[in-house]
Write a protein that holds these residues in place. Structure first.
Motif, mmCIF file in Angstrom:
data_model
loop_
_atom_site.group_PDB
_atom_site.id
_atom_site.type_symbol
_atom_site.label_atom_id
_atom_site.label_comp_id
_atom_site.label_asym_id
_atom_site.label_seq_id
_atom_site.Cartn_x
_atom_site.Cartn_y
_atom_site.Cartn_z
ATOM 1 N N TYR A 247 -8.772 43.872 16.070
ATOM 2 C CA TYR A 247 -8.209 44.832 16.454
ATOM 3 C C TYR A 247 -6.890 44.376 17.044
ATOM 4 O O TYR A 247 -5.692 44.873 16.940
ATOM 5 C CB TYR A 247 -8.738 46.019 17.382
ATOM 6 C CG TYR A 247 -9.632 46.804 16.356
ATOM 7 C CD1 TYR A 247 -9.141 47.755 15.677
ATOM 8 C CD2 TYR A 247 -11.029 46.744 16.379
ATOM 9 C CE1 TYR A 247 -9.850 48.787 15.096
ATOM 10 C CE2 TYR A 247 -11.803 47.496 15.839
ATOM 11 C CZ TYR A 247 -11.049 48.537 14.992
ATOM 12 O OH TYR A 247 -11.854 49.613 14.327
ATOM 13 N N LEU A 248 -6.804 43.352 17.709
ATOM 14 C CA LEU A 248 -5.701 42.519 18.471
ATOM 15 C C LEU A 248 -4.992 42.264 17.257
ATOM 16 O O LEU A 248 -3.459 42.253 17.115
ATOM 17 C CB LEU A 248 -5.982 41.360 19.236
ATOM 18 C CG LEU A 248 -5.763 41.322 20.925
ATOM 19 C CD1 LEU A 248 -6.344 40.203 21.498
ATOM 20 C CD2 LEU A 248 -4.458 41.792 21.043
ATOM 21 N N GLY A 249 -5.444 41.696 16.122
ATOM 22 C CA GLY A 249 -4.701 41.088 15.049
ATOM 23 C C GLY A 249 -4.156 42.169 14.352
ATOM 24 O O GLY A 249 -2.769 41.913 13.751
ATOM 25 N N ASN B 56 -7.780 31.971 16.470
ATOM 26 C CA ASN B 56 -7.140 33.615 16.311
ATOM 27 C C ASN B 56 -5.808 33.392 15.957
ATOM 28 O O ASN B 56 -5.076 34.490 15.706
ATOM 29 C CB ASN B 56 -7.608 34.180 17.542
ATOM 30 C CG ASN B 56 -9.020 34.740 17.730
ATOM 31 O OD1 ASN B 56 -9.412 35.368 17.072
ATOM 32 N ND2 ASN B 56 -9.330 34.190 18.974
ATOM 33 N N ILE B 57 -4.977 32.375 16.052
ATOM 34 C CA ILE B 57 -3.590 32.101 15.706
ATOM 35 C C ILE B 57 -3.511 31.085 14.693
ATOM 36 O O ILE B 57 -3.896 29.828 15.029
ATOM 37 C CB ILE B 57 -2.928 31.679 17.064
ATOM 38 C CG1 ILE B 57 -3.228 32.438 18.020
ATOM 39 C CG2 ILE B 57 -1.389 31.752 16.880
ATOM 40 C CD1 ILE B 57 -3.874 32.083 19.182
ATOM 41 N N LYS C 84 1.512 28.722 13.294
ATOM 42 C CA LYS C 84 2.322 29.471 14.328
ATOM 43 C C LYS C 84 2.286 29.252 15.640
ATOM 44 O O LYS C 84 2.872 29.713 16.897
ATOM 45 C CB LYS C 84 1.653 31.131 14.369
ATOM 46 C CG LYS C 84 1.669 31.789 13.010
ATOM 47 C CD LYS C 84 2.991 32.381 12.658
ATOM 48 C CE LYS C 84 2.949 33.327 11.523
ATOM 49 N NZ LYS C 84 4.281 33.853 11.218
ATOM 50 N N LEU C 85 1.521 28.210 16.008
ATOM 51 C CA LEU C 85 1.378 27.520 17.346
ATOM 52 C C LEU C 85 2.455 26.704 17.586
ATOM 53 O O LEU C 85 3.198 26.253 16.644
ATOM 54 C CB LEU C 85 0.030 26.652 17.397
ATOM 55 C CG LEU C 85 -1.088 27.498 17.585
ATOM 56 C CD1 LEU C 85 -2.500 26.549 17.654
ATOM 57 C CD2 LEU C 85 -1.225 28.385 18.814
ATOM 58 N N LEU D 54 -14.711 42.149 17.489
ATOM 59 C CA LEU D 54 -13.837 43.286 17.377
ATOM 60 C C LEU D 54 -12.769 43.276 18.033
ATOM 61 O O LEU D 54 -11.791 43.777 17.492
ATOM 62 C CB LEU D 54 -15.028 44.237 17.846
ATOM 63 C CG LEU D 54 -16.249 44.907 17.118
ATOM 64 C CD1 LEU D 54 -17.065 45.486 17.920
ATOM 65 C CD2 LEU D 54 -15.523 45.756 16.080
ATOM 66 N N LEU D 55 -12.652 42.498 19.179
ATOM 67 C CA LEU D 55 -11.339 42.478 20.030
ATOM 68 C C LEU D 55 -10.440 41.850 19.200
ATOM 69 O O LEU D 55 -9.302 42.412 19.139
ATOM 70 C CB LEU D 55 -11.690 41.847 21.157
ATOM 71 C CG LEU D 55 -10.505 41.518 22.116
ATOM 72 C CD1 LEU D 55 -10.125 42.805 22.961
ATOM 73 C CD2 LEU D 55 -11.098 40.462 23.273
ATOM 74 N N PHE D 56 -10.504 40.592 18.653
ATOM 75 C CA PHE D 56 -9.782 40.009 18.003
ATOM 76 C C PHE D 56 -9.248 40.511 16.597
ATOM 77 O O PHE D 56 -8.019 40.454 16.251
ATOM 78 C CB PHE D 56 -9.900 38.454 17.897
ATOM 79 C CG PHE D 56 -9.638 37.921 19.276
ATOM 80 C CD1 PHE D 56 -8.354 37.587 19.584
ATOM 81 C CD2 PHE D 56 -10.692 37.391 20.086
ATOM 82 C CE1 PHE D 56 -8.212 37.004 20.891
ATOM 83 C CE2 PHE D 56 -10.358 36.833 21.071
ATOM 84 C CZ PHE D 56 -9.083 36.537 21.629
ATOM 85 N N ALA E 101 -3.047 45.071 15.399
ATOM 86 C CA ALA E 101 -1.939 45.439 16.598
ATOM 87 C C ALA E 101 -0.883 44.586 16.320
ATOM 88 O O ALA E 101 0.440 45.072 16.426
ATOM 89 C CB ALA E 101 -2.356 45.663 17.775
ATOM 90 N N ALA E 102 -1.164 43.364 16.270
ATOM 91 C CA ALA E 102 -0.126 42.398 16.170
ATOM 92 C C ALA E 102 0.561 42.103 14.729
ATOM 93 O O ALA E 102 1.320 41.392 14.756
ATOM 94 C CB ALA E 102 -0.575 40.979 16.569
ATOM 95 N N HIS E 103 -0.094 42.552 13.887
ATOM 96 C CA HIS E 103 0.323 42.378 12.307
ATOM 97 C C HIS E 103 0.222 41.118 11.968
ATOM 98 O O HIS E 103 1.353 40.400 11.525
ATOM 99 C CB HIS E 103 1.746 43.012 12.223
ATOM 100 C CG HIS E 103 1.661 44.457 12.467
ATOM 101 N ND1 HIS E 103 0.994 45.673 11.907
ATOM 102 C CD2 HIS E 103 2.364 45.224 13.492
ATOM 103 C CE1 HIS E 103 1.264 46.627 12.390
ATOM 104 N NE2 HIS E 103 2.039 46.663 13.366
ATOM 105 N N LEU E 104 -0.753 40.084 12.238
ATOM 106 C CA LEU E 104 -0.763 38.944 12.216
ATOM 107 C C LEU E 104 -1.510 38.228 11.018
ATOM 108 O O LEU E 104 -0.916 37.466 10.296
ATOM 109 C CB LEU E 104 -1.373 38.028 13.800
ATOM 110 C CG LEU E 104 -1.158 36.689 13.698
ATOM 111 C CD1 LEU E 104 0.177 36.236 13.729
ATOM 112 C CD2 LEU E 104 -1.821 36.120 14.972
ATOM 113 N N PHE F 83 -9.986 36.619 11.466
ATOM 114 C CA PHE F 83 -10.420 36.521 12.759
ATOM 115 C C PHE F 83 -12.187 36.426 12.730
ATOM 116 O O PHE F 83 -12.366 35.778 13.631
ATOM 117 C CB PHE F 83 -9.946 37.991 13.283
ATOM 118 C CG PHE F 83 -8.597 37.839 13.732
ATOM 119 C CD1 PHE F 83 -7.858 37.136 14.448
ATOM 120 C CD2 PHE F 83 -7.829 38.750 12.695
ATOM 121 C CE1 PHE F 83 -6.351 37.042 14.458
ATOM 122 C CE2 PHE F 83 -6.404 38.780 12.775
ATOM 123 C CZ PHE F 83 -5.696 38.044 14.009
#
Lengths: 255, 278
Positions: free
Chosen positions: B61-63, B202-203, B207-208, B57-59, B65-68, B74
């Motif tokens: 929503y983080l994703g 998660n990334i 992009k790394l 859930l955390l990632f 928010a970051a539009h990733l 995730f």
């Protein structure tokens, strides 16, 4: 005055002990940084303009991380060390000997905060710009207090639960999520927001964000402090009930 | 008894297949049940079943928010990453909890061959990792309305099994470190955190930074997660067979390194009399 002295001295002693612990002192700094680093990389790749804002919140996740798992298991730790009976038998109020433990844990989270700010600056080039330095420091302080008091309430509430640390572990991510550390609360479903509002760290984080952006954060700080007082009062009441029950049933060393 | 005599004893035991299988299966299961202190509902349910859902859930929503990336990116990445949780911690406990129970020196003084002794301990852990990962994947897929093609389900299951194998290989390295460091909980958490950042959990690897994505190619999870994501996106199983094969190979290499380190550190601990001290 003697209760205040017990709290201050207890906080200092526990802070010293926690600082020398590999689990609480070292992992407590490193573990949240894995998540803040993930957030930096994610925002850096997707929304770089929001990176500075996220860095402020991400730096504070260590405060809750330090208090969640260890805070929930604080009583069990005392029991394992053989000091729980001594604390219970001491003439000082039981809550005054226990609250400093969780306050010290949330204070240890400041190590992680400082490390994350330095990490963000050196590796990701994210500057920490603070519009209201006094408000920022005040916001951090009330976040530490609100997390510490919430941890205190948590620790006395789960004292009968032998694997309390696992429960605290589970609560680590939800509070990062719903207190707005790294994600705007507006992104979460509407029914989550009332839950966020009754959590002191939500207001502490908001205060720090407001101070960083130059706004005056006194309102959010006041809410965080008010909720801390509520947690403290509830914690004192719950700890009294739990201690009485444990003494009456002779289960202090068992549960 | 000297080290040479012990080694001789180990060889003679290893030469008996029934003993080998007994130590591998029964010894492994007994060790898992006795040492992995998380096998209680009060720990198992929050740690293995609930906590992974909250991380997902955390990632997610983080994703957002970051539009990733999409939610499925995730969900799949984090769910499979959680296969590493029991694999790292349970294997670390095989040493740390033996020491705590003051049975480590007894175990290492036996003439039992080390190969079935330690590999047997890893088999239940692989099953544990698989169950944790599948549970997290199914629950979070339902929560976020993520669907995968019917034909992809079995190959994805295979990818998760192979990820559990490779993470258990790394867990053996972690177990070996347990002969040198006291706090295996710290090393397990640090390795888990590094896998989360490096392996494209998660990334996206693209992009790394270059050195991180290059390192990821040699770590467990990277290829398995990529294969599972491709399968969920509709790729044919034959197109990801290579990635799953590489994931398995990485697991074998880590397991070999782990067994080798266990032998080296064990011998060193005997020479220095530090088995129970560290």
């Amino acid at each position: 005055m003697s209760v205040l002295r017990v709290i201050v001295i207890g906080w200092l002693m526990h802070l010293k002990m926690l600082s020398r612990s590999w689990f609480n002192g070292v992992l407590g700094v490193i573990w949240p940084m894995f998540f803040s680093t993930s957030a930096f990389l994610m925002y850096g790749a997707g929304a770089p303009r929001r990176l500075a804002t996220v860095a402020v919140g991400a730096s504070m996740i260590g405060i809750w991380a330090a208090a969640s798992t260890s805070g929930a298991g604080a009583m069990q730790h005392q029991r394992r060390e053989g000091t729980l009976e001594l604390l219970a038998a001491a003439p000082s109020p039981f809550s005054a000997t226990l609250a400093p433990v969780t306050l010290a844990m949330s204070t240890v989270g400041l190590y992680s905060m400082v490390a994350t700010v330095i990490w963000a600056r050196l590796l990701f080039g994210i500057p920490l710009t603070v519009g209201q330095p006094a408000g920022f420091l005040g916001g951090v302080a009330v976040t530490v207090i609100s997390v510490g008091m919430f941890g205190f309430l948590l620790s006395v509430s789960v004292v009968r639960f032998r694997s309390a640390w696992a429960l605290g572990n589970v609560l680590e991510f939800p509070l990062w999520l719903i207190c707005g550390f790294m994600i705007p609360l507006s992104l979460l479903p509407g029914w989550v927001r009332p839950i966020s509002w009754i959590l002191g760290p939500t207001w502490g984080v908001r205060a720090v964000h407001e101070a960083a952006s130059g706004a005056v954060p006194w309102g959010a700080m006041g809410m965080a402090l008010a909720l801390s007082v509520v947690y403290g009062a509830l914690g004192v009441w719950v700890s009294g009930r739990m201690l009485h029950s444990a003494r009456a049933n002779a289960t202090l060393a068992l549960s | 008894m000297t080290v040479a005599e012990l080694a001789q004893g180990q060889q003679s035991v290893a030469s008996r297949p029934v003993n080998f299988l007994r130590i591998f299966f029964i010894g492994g299961l007994m060790s898992y049940r006795a040492l992995f202190t998380w096998l209680r509902p009060s720990v198992l349910i929050p740690t293995f079943l609930i906590s992974p859902i909250f991380q997902i859930l955390l990632f997610v929503y983080l994703g957002r928010a970051a539009h990733l990336a999409s939610d499925s990116f995730f969900v799949i990445g984090d769910a499979i990453q959680f296969a590493a949780l029991p694999c790292l911690f349970a294997m670390g406990n095989t040493i740390a909890d033996e020491r705590q129970a003051q049975t480590l020196s007894l175990v290492l003084a036996t003439p039992a061959a080390r190969l079935p002794l330690f590999l047997g301990r890893s088999l239940p852990v692989i099953a544990n990792g698989f169950v944790v990962s599948v549970f997290a994947l199914v629950v979070s897929a339902v929560m976020f309305h993520i669907t995968v093609p019917l034909a992809a389900i079995l190959p994805m299951g295979l990818a998760i099994v192979v990820c559990s194998v490779s993470c258990t290989g790394l867990g053996l390295v972690n177990a070996a470190l347990g002969l040198r460091v006291r706090e295996t909980a710290v090393t397990s958490n640090v390795i888990l955190g590094l896998l989360m950042i490096f392996c494209g959990v998660n990334i996206p690897l693209a992009k790394l930074p270059g050195w991180m994505s290059a390192t990821a190619a040699y770590l467990p999870l990277t290829h398995g997660i990529a294969a599972a994501r491709s399968l969920a996106a509709g790729a044919r199983p034959s197109t990801v067979a290579g990635q799953i094969g590489v994931e398995f190979l990485i697991g074998v290499i880590y397991a070999s390194v782990g067994l080798l380190l266990l032998r080296v550190f064990e011998n060193e601990s005997r020479r220095r009399s530090t088995l129970d001290r560290t």
